[in-house]
Design a protein around this motif. Structure first.
Motif, PDB file in Angstrom:
ATOM      1  N   GLU A  83     -13.882  29.879  29.783  1.00  0.00           N
ATOM      2  CA  GLU A  83     -15.210  29.512  29.292  1.00  0.00           C
ATOM      3  C   GLU A  83     -15.476  30.014  27.879  1.00  0.00           C
ATOM      4  O   GLU A  83     -16.603  29.995  27.419  1.00  0.00           O
ATOM      5  N   SER A  84     -14.458  30.484  27.175  1.00  0.00           N
ATOM      6  CA  SER A  84     -14.687  31.106  25.883  1.00  0.00           C
ATOM      7  C   SER A  84     -15.309  30.148  24.868  1.00  0.00           C
ATOM      8  O   SER A  84     -15.897  30.589  23.898  1.00  0.00           O
ATOM      9  N   ARG A  85     -15.215  28.842  25.101  1.00  0.00           N
ATOM     10  CA  ARG A  85     -15.874  27.913  24.182  1.00  0.00           C
ATOM     11  C   ARG A  85     -17.390  28.045  24.295  1.00  0.00           C
ATOM     12  O   ARG A  85     -18.106  27.835  23.346  1.00  0.00           O
ATOM     13  N   ARG A  86     -17.880  28.373  25.470  1.00  0.00           N
ATOM     14  CA  ARG A  86     -19.317  28.545  25.638  1.00  0.00           C
ATOM     15  C   ARG A  86     -19.766  29.941  25.228  1.00  0.00           C
ATOM     16  O   ARG A  86     -20.792  30.127  24.637  1.00  0.00           O
ATOM     17  N   ASN A  87     -19.004  30.956  25.602  1.00  0.00           N
ATOM     18  CA  ASN A  87     -19.308  32.340  25.263  1.00  0.00           C
ATOM     19  C   ASN A  87     -18.322  32.795  24.207  1.00  0.00           C
ATOM     20  O   ASN A  87     -17.368  33.493  24.514  1.00  0.00           O
ATOM     21  N   ALA A  88     -18.540  32.414  22.990  1.00  0.00           N
ATOM     22  CA  ALA A  88     -17.607  32.786  21.941  1.00  0.00           C
ATOM     23  C   ALA A  88     -17.582  34.296  21.784  1.00  0.00           C
ATOM     24  O   ALA A  88     -18.612  34.964  21.859  1.00  0.00           O
ATOM     25  N   LYS A  89     -16.387  34.834  21.587  1.00  0.00           N
ATOM     26  CA  LYS A  89     -16.232  36.266  21.384  1.00  0.00           C
ATOM     27  C   LYS A  89     -16.982  36.666  20.127  1.00  0.00           C
ATOM     28  O   LYS A  89     -16.973  35.980  19.128  1.00  0.00           O
ATOM     29  N   SER A  90     -17.639  37.792  20.200  1.00  0.00           N
ATOM     30  CA  SER A  90     -18.317  38.292  19.018  1.00  0.00           C
ATOM     31  C   SER A  90     -17.976  39.752  18.846  1.00  0.00           C
ATOM     32  O   SER A  90     -17.580  40.434  19.783  1.00  0.00           O
ATOM     33  N   SER A  91     -18.122  40.227  17.658  1.00  0.00           N
ATOM     34  CA  SER A  91     -17.831  41.628  17.387  1.00  0.00           C
ATOM     35  C   SER A  91     -19.110  42.449  17.418  1.00  0.00           C
ATOM     36  O   SER A  91     -19.135  43.572  16.946  1.00  0.00           O
ATOM     37  N   GLY A  92     -20.188  41.872  17.955  1.00  0.00           N
ATOM     38  CA  GLY A  92     -21.476  42.554  17.983  1.00  0.00           C
ATOM     39  C   GLY A  92     -21.571  43.663  19.007  1.00  0.00           C
ATOM     40  O   GLY A  92     -22.543  44.390  19.043  1.00  0.00           O
ATOM     41  N   GLY A  93     -20.571  43.812  19.847  1.00  0.00           N
ATOM     42  CA  GLY A  93     -20.570  44.882  20.822  1.00  0.00           C
ATOM     43  C   GLY A  93     -21.561  44.659  21.937  1.00  0.00           C
ATOM     44  O   GLY A  93     -21.806  43.529  22.370  1.00  0.00           O
ATOM     45  N   VAL A  94     -22.129  45.758  22.415  1.00  0.00           N
ATOM     46  CA  VAL A  94     -22.992  45.739  23.586  1.00  0.00           C
ATOM     47  C   VAL A  94     -24.235  44.881  23.362  1.00  0.00           C
ATOM     48  O   VAL A  94     -24.655  44.149  24.266  1.00  0.00           O
ATOM     49  N   ASN A  95     -24.826  44.918  22.186  1.00  0.00           N
ATOM     50  CA  ASN A  95     -26.030  44.119  21.933  1.00  0.00           C
ATOM     51  C   ASN A  95     -25.754  42.625  22.115  1.00  0.00           C
ATOM     52  O   ASN A  95     -26.543  41.918  22.743  1.00  0.00           O
ATOM     53  N   SER A  96     -24.636  42.163  21.589  1.00  0.00           N
ATOM     54  CA  SER A  96     -24.261  40.756  21.773  1.00  0.00           C
ATOM     55  C   SER A  96     -23.965  40.451  23.228  1.00  0.00           C
ATOM     56  O   SER A  96     -24.277  39.370  23.728  1.00  0.00           O
ATOM     57  N   ASP A  97     -23.364  41.420  23.915  1.00  0.00           N
ATOM     58  CA  ASP A  97     -23.075  41.241  25.333  1.00  0.00           C
ATOM     59  C   ASP A  97     -24.356  41.087  26.145  1.00  0.00           C
ATOM     60  O   ASP A  97     -24.419  40.278  27.067  1.00  0.00           O
ATOM     61  N   VAL A  98     -25.374  41.873  25.815  1.00  0.00           N
ATOM     62  CA  VAL A  98     -26.651  41.793  26.537  1.00  0.00           C
ATOM     63  C   VAL A  98     -27.281  40.418  26.333  1.00  0.00           C
ATOM     64  O   VAL A  98     -27.790  39.806  27.276  1.00  0.00           O
ATOM     65  N   ILE A  99     -27.206  39.908  25.116  1.00  0.00           N
ATOM     66  CA  ILE A  99     -27.748  38.575  24.837  1.00  0.00           C
ATOM     67  C   ILE A  99     -26.964  37.519  25.617  1.00  0.00           C
ATOM     68  O   ILE A  99     -27.550  36.654  26.271  1.00  0.00           O
ATOM     69  N   ALA A 100     -25.622  37.602  25.574  1.00  0.00           N
ATOM     70  CA  ALA A 100     -24.792  36.646  26.310  1.00  0.00           C
ATOM     71  C   ALA A 100     -25.048  36.748  27.810  1.00  0.00           C
ATOM     72  O   ALA A 100     -25.107  35.736  28.510  1.00  0.00           O
ATOM     73  N   LEU A 101     -25.255  37.975  28.299  1.00  0.00           N
ATOM     74  CA  LEU A 101     -25.531  38.193  29.711  1.00  0.00           C
ATOM     75  C   LEU A 101     -26.840  37.525  30.124  1.00  0.00           C
ATOM     76  O   LEU A 101     -26.903  36.829  31.138  1.00  0.00           O
ATOM     77  N   SER A 102     -27.869  37.693  29.319  1.00  0.00           N
ATOM     78  CA  SER A 102     -29.159  37.077  29.664  1.00  0.00           C
ATOM     79  C   SER A 102     -29.079  35.562  29.594  1.00  0.00           C
ATOM     80  O   SER A 102     -29.654  34.855  30.433  1.00  0.00           O
ATOM     81  N   GLN A 103     -28.332  35.029  28.621  1.00  0.00           N
ATOM     82  CA  GLN A 103     -28.165  33.583  28.520  1.00  0.00           C
ATOM     83  C   GLN A 103     -27.403  33.034  29.724  1.00  0.00           C
ATOM     84  O   GLN A 103     -27.786  32.018  30.294  1.00  0.00           O
ATOM     85  N   ARG A 104     -26.328  33.704  30.111  1.00  0.00           N
ATOM     86  CA  ARG A 104     -25.532  33.272  31.255  1.00  0.00           C
ATOM     87  C   ARG A 104     -26.338  33.340  32.546  1.00  0.00           C
ATOM     88  O   ARG A 104     -26.255  32.457  33.390  1.00  0.00           O
ATOM     89  N   PHE A 105     -27.121  34.420  32.695  1.00  0.00           N
ATOM     90  CA  PHE A 105     -27.936  34.555  33.899  1.00  0.00           C
ATOM     91  C   PHE A 105     -28.974  33.436  33.948  1.00  0.00           C
ATOM     92  O   PHE A 105     -29.225  32.855  34.999  1.00  0.00           O
ATOM     93  N   ALA A 106     -29.559  33.116  32.800  1.00  0.00           N
ATOM     94  CA  ALA A 106     -30.527  32.018  32.746  1.00  0.00           C
ATOM     95  C   ALA A 106     -29.862  30.699  33.133  1.00  0.00           C
ATOM     96  O   ALA A 106     -30.456  29.885  33.854  1.00  0.00           O
ATOM     97  N   MET A 107     -28.618  30.479  32.685  1.00  0.00           N
ATOM     98  CA  MET A 107     -27.902  29.255  33.041  1.00  0.00           C
ATOM     99  C   MET A 107     -27.615  29.214  34.541  1.00  0.00           C
ATOM    100  O   MET A 107     -27.748  28.162  35.176  1.00  0.00           O
TER     101      MET A 107
END
Length: 152
Positions: A83-107
């Motif tokens: 699924e990396s096309r949807r959740n592109a890897k970022s170097s933002g660390g934990v903050n980016s992970d939290v955003i991706a986590l909330s987006q995925r949970f919403a989906m």
């Protein structure tokens, strides 16, 4: 038409609709009518299936490998879709992970809401929920790895 034939045609249709009929025509060099015959369940088109090179071209452009997944399921094989096309890897660390986590949970919740709307979760709806759950799990693993990196 056999059950397998109908199953494959249903997934060919999903693939064409995922890409879009106009784009599918351009990618395959086939007309709308020809593409329609590939997923038609009329008896006169029962023996017509999309050529594998056309499937490959469309799956490259699609959000999901519909036909490849269907063929794997018919053989009892499970594919792991990256699924990396949807959740592109970022170097933002934990903050980016939290955003991706909330987006995925919403989906996941949106998919659940749509699936339970009629009071029954069908097999296809369950598969989509599983797909979203696995994507959410991947984000959590990425987050765990980032947190472990920060604590060392």
């Amino acid at each position: 038409m056999s059950v397998v034939g109908r199953y494959l045609k249903k997934h060919i249709e999903a693939l064409v609709k995922d890409v879009g009929i106009e784009a599918a025509c351009e990618l395959t060099g086939k007309s709308k009518a020809t593409l329609g015959r590939y997923y038609s369940d009329y008896p006169e088109h029962a023996d017509r299936y999309m050529p594998v090179d056309a499937v490959a071209a469309l799956e490259e452009a699609a959000s999901y490998p519909h036909v490849t997944a269907a063929l794997a399921e018919l053989k009892g094989i499970q594919l792991q879709f990256d699924e990396s096309r949807r959740n592109a890897k970022s170097s933002g660390g934990v903050n980016s992970d939290v955003i991706a986590l909330s987006q995925r949970f919403a989906m996941l919740m949106a998919e659940y809401n749509q699936s339970i709307e009629d009071g029954v979760i069908s097999a296809n709806e369950a598969k989509r929920l599983l797909k979203e759950t696995l994507a959410l799990q991947k984000v959590l693993i990425d987050m765990k790895l980032h947190l472990e990196d920060e604590t060392v």
